[in-house]
Design a protein around this motif. Structure first.
Motif, PDB file in Angstrom:
ATOM      1  N   VAL A  25     -19.667  48.346  -8.338  1.00 54.96           N
ATOM      2  CA  VAL A  25     -19.066  47.073  -8.726  1.00 54.96           C
ATOM      3  C   VAL A  25     -18.135  46.542  -7.648  1.00 54.96           C
ATOM      4  N   GLY A  26     -17.289  47.425  -7.100  1.00 60.00           N
ATOM      5  CA  GLY A  26     -16.346  46.969  -6.088  1.00 60.00           C
ATOM      6  C   GLY A  26     -17.027  46.431  -4.860  1.00 60.00           C
ATOM      7  N   LEU A  27     -18.001  47.168  -4.342  1.00 57.04           N
ATOM      8  CA  LEU A  27     -18.712  46.705  -3.158  1.00 57.04           C
ATOM      9  C   LEU A  27     -19.523  45.462  -3.467  1.00 57.04           C
ATOM     10  N   ALA A  28     -20.140  45.431  -4.655  1.00 57.63           N
ATOM     11  CA  ALA A  28     -20.895  44.234  -5.038  1.00 57.63           C
ATOM     12  C   ALA A  28     -19.986  43.021  -5.047  1.00 57.63           C
ATOM     13  N   SER A  29     -18.809  43.187  -5.631  1.00 54.31           N
ATOM     14  CA  SER A  29     -17.867  42.075  -5.691  1.00 54.31           C
ATOM     15  C   SER A  29     -17.481  41.604  -4.301  1.00 54.31           C
ATOM     16  N   ARG A  45      -8.120  36.682   2.915  1.00 48.80           N
ATOM     17  CA  ARG A  45      -7.105  37.443   2.187  1.00 48.80           C
ATOM     18  C   ARG A  45      -7.380  38.941   2.224  1.00 48.80           C
ATOM     19  N   LEU A  46      -8.638  39.323   2.491  1.00 47.53           N
ATOM     20  CA  LEU A  46      -8.984  40.737   2.529  1.00 47.53           C
ATOM     21  C   LEU A  46      -8.692  41.379   3.875  1.00 47.53           C
ATOM     22  N   VAL A 203     -14.894  53.664  -5.543  1.00 50.96           N
ATOM     23  CA  VAL A 203     -13.962  53.014  -6.460  1.00 50.96           C
ATOM     24  C   VAL A 203     -13.587  54.037  -7.523  1.00 50.96           C
ATOM     25  N   ASN A 204     -12.327  54.017  -7.980  1.00 49.76           N
ATOM     26  CA  ASN A 204     -11.907  54.985  -8.990  1.00 49.76           C
ATOM     27  C   ASN A 204     -11.860  54.341 -10.370  1.00 49.76           C
ATOM     28  N   LEU A 205     -11.363  55.080 -11.358  1.00 48.30           N
ATOM     29  CA  LEU A 205     -11.356  54.597 -12.735  1.00 48.30           C
ATOM     30  C   LEU A 205     -10.590  53.287 -12.884  1.00 48.30           C
ATOM     31  N   ALA A 206      -9.398  53.235 -12.326  1.00 48.52           N
ATOM     32  CA  ALA A 206      -8.579  52.030 -12.459  1.00 48.52           C
ATOM     33  C   ALA A 206      -9.231  50.851 -11.749  1.00 48.52           C
ATOM     34  N   GLY A 207      -9.936  51.139 -10.649  1.00 54.84           N
ATOM     35  CA  GLY A 207     -10.610  50.083  -9.921  1.00 54.84           C
ATOM     36  C   GLY A 207     -11.683  49.419 -10.747  1.00 54.84           C
ATOM     37  N   PHE A 208     -12.482  50.204 -11.417  1.00 56.05           N
ATOM     38  CA  PHE A 208     -13.526  49.624 -12.254  1.00 56.05           C
ATOM     39  C   PHE A 208     -12.913  48.799 -13.376  1.00 56.05           C
ATOM     40  N   VAL A 298     -10.601  43.688  -5.755  1.00 54.20           N
ATOM     41  CA  VAL A 298     -11.274  44.378  -4.656  1.00 54.20           C
ATOM     42  C   VAL A 298     -10.249  45.024  -3.737  1.00 54.20           C
ATOM     43  N   GLN A 299      -9.184  44.296  -3.417  1.00 55.13           N
ATOM     44  CA  GLN A 299      -8.146  44.840  -2.538  1.00 55.13           C
ATOM     45  C   GLN A 299      -7.517  46.098  -3.129  1.00 55.13           C
ATOM     46  N   GLN A 300      -7.363  46.114  -4.433  1.00 55.45           N
ATOM     47  CA  GLN A 300      -6.673  47.214  -5.096  1.00 55.45           C
ATOM     48  C   GLN A 300      -7.592  48.395  -5.418  1.00 55.45           C
TER      49      GLN A 300
END
Length: 409
Positions: A25-29, A45-46, A203-208, A298-300
């Protein structure tokens, strides 16, 4: 020799594609943000906010700039059962409570999800190959044979004492040890699949949790109602939109599913199909508030390998359409292999897996098996990619690709 550095920040930009599994999800985003001119301008911004890790061996790094467009690339996507953020800081207990993730000590830094995405040179097609987390394989670094989801943990734990002797503590220690864990996971996947990993994203749990919230939820469909106290999944049958802790529970559940990890992979593939549709839709890319939230998430949330030229990679993705993406799961021989130390695992044959991948990717080179002809399971998988996933029995030869258009268990 792999370089041994921790997590830093580095520039990154993106474009769109459709991967699988929650870690994607993170990379897709990140990659879909180039879908419109407005979105593209927001990527600046990234530049100083995306976490990276030095985890790819120099021999596996692709050429920089436009030269990278002319070569195939393999991306390892992992979802970490980690209780720290991308900078190595512990997640607050109130956040863990929202995630139904237990205490900070419960994680163990295993990789809940592992997927290799093969991108064809020029970006004309992509193949996303899921690896069940309990696959019983040889772990790189001399750690013996264990479940593949433990490779990250073994590498990280092995590095901790050395890193402490070097004076590292706190978040810096966590970042450097995590990079060591990622390197072991990458080497393990390379040894197991025969593929060279060129890029890495985690990506970790909080990231998702943050990413699924940022897009306003994702549509899913369940064949039957479910209630699972382990993951927190509690959903009715039918179509529904999930975000945050609900979304995480949906993709993490494996207890109570007919096929355990394989059932969870089907869940993850279906969820990411819906996620891609939402992110690529005008409702996200043309909405300044939602787009800003997505970039913040995404940044986080996302860690990628240091030196990945995501902007050039985005250019490679311009010609990639949804119909040019194959979703598949490696063949497994048994879902209940008894092991000396790790309980029941998923039995896999590295030769069969490599033959499967060769057939799936249309490779002509012979495998390391005694016959240069791909196994019948690999042939069937390559020919039927895109067919609905069948429920495997206790012993199965291969798992066809998931039909992402329908409901799942």
């Amino acid at each position: 020799m792999l370089r041994r550095r921790g997590v830093t920040t580095a520039p990154a930009r993106g474009q769109r594609w459709r991967p699988v599994a929650y870690t994607a999800v993170g990379l897709a985003s990140l990659l879909v943000l180039g879908g419109t001119g407005y979105a593209w301008t927001q990527l600046s911004r990234l530049d100083t906010g995306l976490a990276t890790a030095d985890v790819i061996a120099p021999s596996a790094q692709v050429p920089s700039g436009r030269a990278s467009l002319s070569v195939d690339q393999n991306i390892l996507l992992v979802g970490l059962d980690s209780r720290t953020d991308v900078q190595g800081n512990p997640l607050p207990q109130n956040v863990l409570d929202q995630l139904h993730a237990g205490d900070a000590e419960d994680g163990g830094d295993t990789t809940d999800t592992m997927i290799v995405v093969h991108i064809q040179a020029g970006g004309g097609s992509a193949t996303a190959i899921s690896i069940p987390r309990d696959s019983y394989v040889q772990i790189a670094g001399g750690h013996g044979k264990h479940k593949i989801n433990s490779a990250y943990t073994y590498g990280k734990q092995a590095a901790l004492d050395t890193l402490r002797e070097q004076g590292l503590t706190g978040a810096a220690l966590e970042r450097a040890a995590s990079a060591a864990g990622a390197r072991t996971a990458i080497e393990t996947v390379e040894d197991f699949t025969g593929l060279t990993i060129n890029h890495y994203a985690a990506v970790n749990l909080a990231g998702f949790f943050a990413l699924s919230n940022a897009v306003g939820g994702v549509p899913v469909c369940l064949k039957e109602p479910v209630h699972d106290s382990y993951s927190g999944a509690n959903f009715p049958a039918g179509e529904q939109t999930l975000s945050g802790a609900q979304a995480l529970a949906f993709v993490r559940q494996r207890h109570g599913l007919p096929d355990g990890d394989l059932g969870r992979i089907a869940r993850q593939q279906a969820f990411l199909s819906g996620m891609a549709q939402v992110v690529l839709g005008a409702g996200t890319l043309a909405n300044p508030v939602r787009l800003s939230a997505l970039i913040d998430a995404v940044q986080q949330s996302v860690v990628i390998d240091q030196g990945w030229d995501v902007l050039t990679f985005a250019e490679q993705m311009h010609s990639l359409s949804a119909g040019a993406i194959t979703f598949a799961t490696i063949p497994v021989q048994s879902l209940s292999l008894a092991t000396p130390y790790d309980g029941d695992a998923v039995k896999v044959d590295p030769v069969q897996v490599r033959d499967f991948i060769d057939a799936l990717l249309g490779r002509s080179a012979p495998s390391t098996s005694t016959s240069s002809t791909p196994t019948s399971a690999a042939k069937q998988a390559a020919e039927t990619a895109g067919a609905p996933t069948r429920n495997p029995s206790a012993t199965v030869s291969q798992t066809p690709s998931t039909d992402l258009s329908g409901c799942v268990n």
